[in-house]
Design a protein around this motif. Sequence first.
Motif, PDB file in Angstrom:
ATOM      1  N   SER A   1      -1.969  -4.797  13.191  1.00 18.49           N
ATOM      2  CA  SER A   1      -1.458  -5.968  12.275  1.00 18.49           C
ATOM      3  C   SER A   1      -0.628  -7.167  13.121  1.00 18.49           C
ATOM      4  O   SER A   1      -0.168  -6.951  14.105  1.00 18.49           O
ATOM      5  CB  SER A   1      -0.282  -5.211  11.480  1.00 18.49           C
ATOM      6  OG  SER A   1       0.322  -6.420  10.503  1.00 18.49           O
ATOM      7  N   GLY A   2      -0.922  -8.072  12.703  1.00 18.22           N
ATOM      8  CA  GLY A   2      -0.229  -9.373  13.206  1.00 18.22           C
ATOM      9  C   GLY A   2       1.255  -9.500  13.013  1.00 18.22           C
ATOM     10  O   GLY A   2       2.026 -10.316  13.592  1.00 18.22           O
ATOM     11  N   ILE A   3       1.813  -8.719  12.059  1.00 19.63           N
ATOM     12  CA  ILE A   3       3.015  -8.796  11.571  1.00 19.63           C
ATOM     13  C   ILE A   3       3.786  -7.326  11.556  1.00 19.63           C
ATOM     14  O   ILE A   3       4.576  -7.105  10.750  1.00 19.63           O
ATOM     15  CB  ILE A   3       3.255  -9.424  10.027  1.00 19.63           C
ATOM     16  CG1 ILE A   3       1.957  -8.570   8.960  1.00 19.63           C
ATOM     17  CG2 ILE A   3       2.935 -10.713   9.996  1.00 19.63           C
ATOM     18  CD1 ILE A   3       2.674  -8.830   7.535  1.00 19.63           C
ATOM     19  N   TYR A   4       3.135  -6.668  12.268  1.00 19.06           N
ATOM     20  CA  TYR A   4       3.628  -5.294  12.499  1.00 19.06           C
ATOM     21  C   TYR A   4       5.240  -5.299  12.717  1.00 19.06           C
ATOM     22  O   TYR A   4       5.712  -6.143  13.250  1.00 19.06           O
ATOM     23  CB  TYR A   4       3.455  -4.762  13.900  1.00 19.06           C
ATOM     24  CG  TYR A   4       3.444  -3.194  14.362  1.00 19.06           C
ATOM     25  CD1 TYR A   4       2.502  -2.281  13.547  1.00 19.06           C
ATOM     26  CD2 TYR A   4       4.484  -2.869  15.082  1.00 19.06           C
ATOM     27  CE1 TYR A   4       2.990  -0.948  13.925  1.00 19.06           C
ATOM     28  CE2 TYR A   4       4.973  -1.484  15.126  1.00 19.06           C
ATOM     29  CZ  TYR A   4       4.070  -0.463  14.596  1.00 19.06           C
ATOM     30  OH  TYR A   4       4.622   0.741  14.958  1.00 19.06           O
ATOM     31  N   PRO A   5       5.771  -4.293  11.789  1.00 18.35           N
ATOM     32  CA  PRO A   5       5.285  -2.964  11.539  1.00 18.35           C
ATOM     33  C   PRO A   5       4.862  -3.172   9.996  1.00 18.35           C
ATOM     34  O   PRO A   5       4.461  -2.009   9.416  1.00 18.35           O
ATOM     35  CB  PRO A   5       6.433  -2.106  11.548  1.00 18.35           C
ATOM     36  CG  PRO A   5       7.593  -2.951  11.256  1.00 18.35           C
ATOM     37  CD  PRO A   5       7.255  -4.272  11.682  1.00 18.35           C
ATOM     38  N   TRP A   6       4.635  -4.207   9.648  1.00 11.27           N
ATOM     39  CA  TRP A   6       4.218  -4.633   8.094  1.00 11.27           C
ATOM     40  C   TRP A   6       2.503  -4.498   8.186  1.00 11.27           C
ATOM     41  O   TRP A   6       2.108  -5.002   9.256  1.00 11.27           O
ATOM     42  CB  TRP A   6       4.669  -5.888   7.538  1.00 11.27           C
ATOM     43  CG  TRP A   6       6.227  -5.991   7.791  1.00 11.27           C
ATOM     44  CD1 TRP A   6       7.045  -6.920   8.364  1.00 11.27           C
ATOM     45  CD2 TRP A   6       7.479  -4.889   7.400  1.00 11.27           C
ATOM     46  NE1 TRP A   6       8.350  -6.754   8.338  1.00 11.27           N
ATOM     47  CE2 TRP A   6       8.642  -5.319   7.549  1.00 11.27           C
ATOM     48  CE3 TRP A   6       7.118  -3.640   6.464  1.00 11.27           C
ATOM     49  CZ2 TRP A   6       9.693  -4.695   7.419  1.00 11.27           C
ATOM     50  CZ3 TRP A   6       8.549  -3.024   6.303  1.00 11.27           C
ATOM     51  CH2 TRP A   6       9.558  -3.374   6.778  1.00 11.27           C
ATOM     52  N   CYS A   7       1.910  -4.015   7.365  1.00  8.25           N
ATOM     53  CA  CYS A   7       0.434  -4.116   7.260  1.00  8.25           C
ATOM     54  C   CYS A   7       0.112  -5.511   6.724  1.00  8.25           C
ATOM     55  O   CYS A   7       0.524  -5.896   5.699  1.00  8.25           O
ATOM     56  CB  CYS A   7      -0.018  -2.960   6.281  1.00  8.25           C
ATOM     57  SG  CYS A   7      -1.911  -2.881   6.186  1.00  8.25           S
ATOM     58  N   ASP A   8      -0.856  -6.036   7.385  1.00  8.03           N
ATOM     59  CA  ASP A   8      -1.629  -7.126   7.026  1.00  8.03           C
ATOM     60  C   ASP A   8      -2.986  -7.276   6.933  1.00  8.03           C
ATOM     61  O   ASP A   8      -3.870  -7.919   6.663  1.00  8.03           O
ATOM     62  CB  ASP A   8      -1.312  -8.428   8.202  1.00  8.03           C
ATOM     63  CG  ASP A   8      -2.119  -8.180   9.239  1.00  8.03           C
ATOM     64  OD1 ASP A   8      -2.972  -6.928   9.422  1.00  8.03           O
ATOM     65  OD2 ASP A   8      -2.144  -9.163  10.296  1.00  8.03           O
ATOM     66  N   THR A   9      -3.574  -5.654   6.464  1.00  4.99           N
ATOM     67  CA  THR A   9      -5.021  -5.206   6.172  1.00  4.99           C
ATOM     68  C   THR A   9      -5.788  -5.603   7.565  1.00  4.99           C
ATOM     69  O   THR A   9      -6.851  -5.562   7.223  1.00  4.99           O
ATOM     70  CB  THR A   9      -5.411  -5.894   4.843  1.00  4.99           C
ATOM     71  OG1 THR A   9      -5.553  -7.114   5.071  1.00  4.99           O
ATOM     72  CG2 THR A   9      -4.561  -5.750   3.807  1.00  4.99           C
ATOM     73  N   SER A  10      -5.436  -5.757   8.646  1.00  6.76           N
ATOM     74  CA  SER A  10      -6.256  -5.843   9.659  1.00  6.76           C
ATOM     75  C   SER A  10      -7.191  -4.531   9.967  1.00  6.76           C
ATOM     76  O   SER A  10      -8.162  -4.724  10.537  1.00  6.76           O
ATOM     77  CB  SER A  10      -5.406  -5.919  11.188  1.00  6.76           C
ATOM     78  OG  SER A  10      -4.693  -7.317  10.947  1.00  6.76           O
ATOM     79  N   HIS A  11      -6.840  -3.394   9.423  1.00  9.04           N
ATOM     80  CA  HIS A  11      -7.545  -2.219   9.851  1.00  9.04           C
ATOM     81  C   HIS A  11      -8.784  -2.446   8.947  1.00  9.04           C
ATOM     82  O   HIS A  11      -9.697  -1.795   9.155  1.00  9.04           O
ATOM     83  CB  HIS A  11      -6.694  -1.061   9.021  1.00  9.04           C
ATOM     84  CG  HIS A  11      -6.269  -1.158   7.732  1.00  9.04           C
ATOM     85  ND1 HIS A  11      -5.320  -1.831   7.114  1.00  9.04           N
ATOM     86  CD2 HIS A  11      -7.073  -0.719   6.516  1.00  9.04           C
ATOM     87  CE1 HIS A  11      -5.172  -1.821   5.928  1.00  9.04           C
ATOM     88  NE2 HIS A  11      -6.155  -1.075   5.479  1.00  9.04           N
ATOM     89  N   ARG A  12      -8.667  -3.347   7.718  1.00  7.41           N
ATOM     90  CA  ARG A  12     -10.025  -3.479   7.062  1.00  7.41           C
ATOM     91  C   ARG A  12     -11.369  -3.911   7.760  1.00  7.41           C
ATOM     92  O   ARG A  12     -12.489  -3.543   7.816  1.00  7.41           O
ATOM     93  CB  ARG A  12      -9.837  -4.153   5.835  1.00  7.41           C
ATOM     94  CG  ARG A  12      -9.100  -3.454   4.780  1.00  7.41           C
ATOM     95  CD  ARG A  12      -8.991  -4.512   3.600  1.00  7.41           C
ATOM     96  NE  ARG A  12      -7.722  -3.865   2.740  1.00  7.41           N
ATOM     97  CZ  ARG A  12      -7.206  -4.645   1.663  1.00  7.41           C
ATOM     98  NH1 ARG A  12      -7.689  -5.721   1.439  1.00  7.41           N
ATOM     99  NH2 ARG A  12      -6.453  -3.985   0.970  1.00  7.41           N
ATOM    100  N   ARG A  13     -10.915  -4.962   8.603  1.00  2.46           N
ATOM    101  CA  ARG A  13     -11.857  -5.584   9.572  1.00  2.46           C
ATOM    102  C   ARG A  13     -12.667  -4.565  10.667  1.00  2.46           C
ATOM    103  O   ARG A  13     -13.796  -4.382  10.699  1.00  2.46           O
ATOM    104  CB  ARG A  13     -11.306  -6.724  10.285  1.00  2.46           C
ATOM    105  CG  ARG A  13     -10.993  -7.830   9.268  1.00  2.46           C
ATOM    106  CD  ARG A  13     -10.697  -9.184   9.845  1.00  2.46           C
ATOM    107  NE  ARG A  13      -9.212  -8.908  10.488  1.00  2.46           N
ATOM    108  CZ  ARG A  13      -8.115  -9.184   9.908  1.00  2.46           C
ATOM    109  NH1 ARG A  13      -8.147  -9.429   8.767  1.00  2.46           N
ATOM    110  NH2 ARG A  13      -6.932  -8.801  10.505  1.00  2.46           N
ATOM    111  N   ARG A  14     -11.813  -3.774  11.134  1.00  2.29           N
ATOM    112  CA  ARG A  14     -12.245  -2.727  11.977  1.00  2.29           C
ATOM    113  C   ARG A  14     -13.050  -1.586  11.193  1.00  2.29           C
ATOM    114  O   ARG A  14     -14.071  -1.274  11.692  1.00  2.29           O
ATOM    115  CB  ARG A  14     -11.138  -2.203  13.117  1.00  2.29           C
ATOM    116  CG  ARG A  14     -11.428  -1.223  13.660  1.00  2.29           C
ATOM    117  CD  ARG A  14     -12.448  -1.572  14.877  1.00  2.29           C
ATOM    118  NE  ARG A  14     -12.737  -0.593  15.427  1.00  2.29           N
ATOM    119  CZ  ARG A  14     -12.673  -0.559  16.870  1.00  2.29           C
ATOM    120  NH1 ARG A  14     -12.019  -1.401  17.613  1.00  2.29           N
ATOM    121  NH2 ARG A  14     -12.983   0.531  17.746  1.00  2.29           N
ATOM    122  N   ALA A  15     -12.409  -1.407  10.205  1.00  2.00           N
ATOM    123  CA  ALA A  15     -13.360  -0.077   9.360  1.00  2.00           C
ATOM    124  C   ALA A  15     -14.621  -0.708   8.961  1.00  2.00           C
ATOM    125  O   ALA A  15     -15.756   0.091   9.166  1.00  2.00           O
ATOM    126  CB  ALA A  15     -12.489   0.219   8.362  1.00  2.00           C
TER     127      ALA A  15
END
Length: 77
Positions: free
Chosen positions: A50-64
């Motif tokens: 996430s670019g706004i860690y510790p909050w999720c910005d859904t970056s995991h979706r692109r990798r998945a």
Amino acid sequence: MPNVPAERRRVTLQRPGPLLVEGPVEVTLEDGTTVSSDRFCVALCTCRRSGIYPWCDTSHRRRAGADAARRTQPPPT
């Protein structure tokens, strides 16, 4: 919030994805700094993309999505 009795909070685990926590919350980071949110529910990043860690910005979706596409493609010839 430390040392203050609190009501129970609901935490939801998602795999893959963020950790959902009923708010408001206060999060202590590894370096000792504290961030907080007054939202009724927050998504905490568990993949650290996430670019706004510790909050999720859904970056995991692109990798998945990239990982899934790689698994469905035939091997190079």
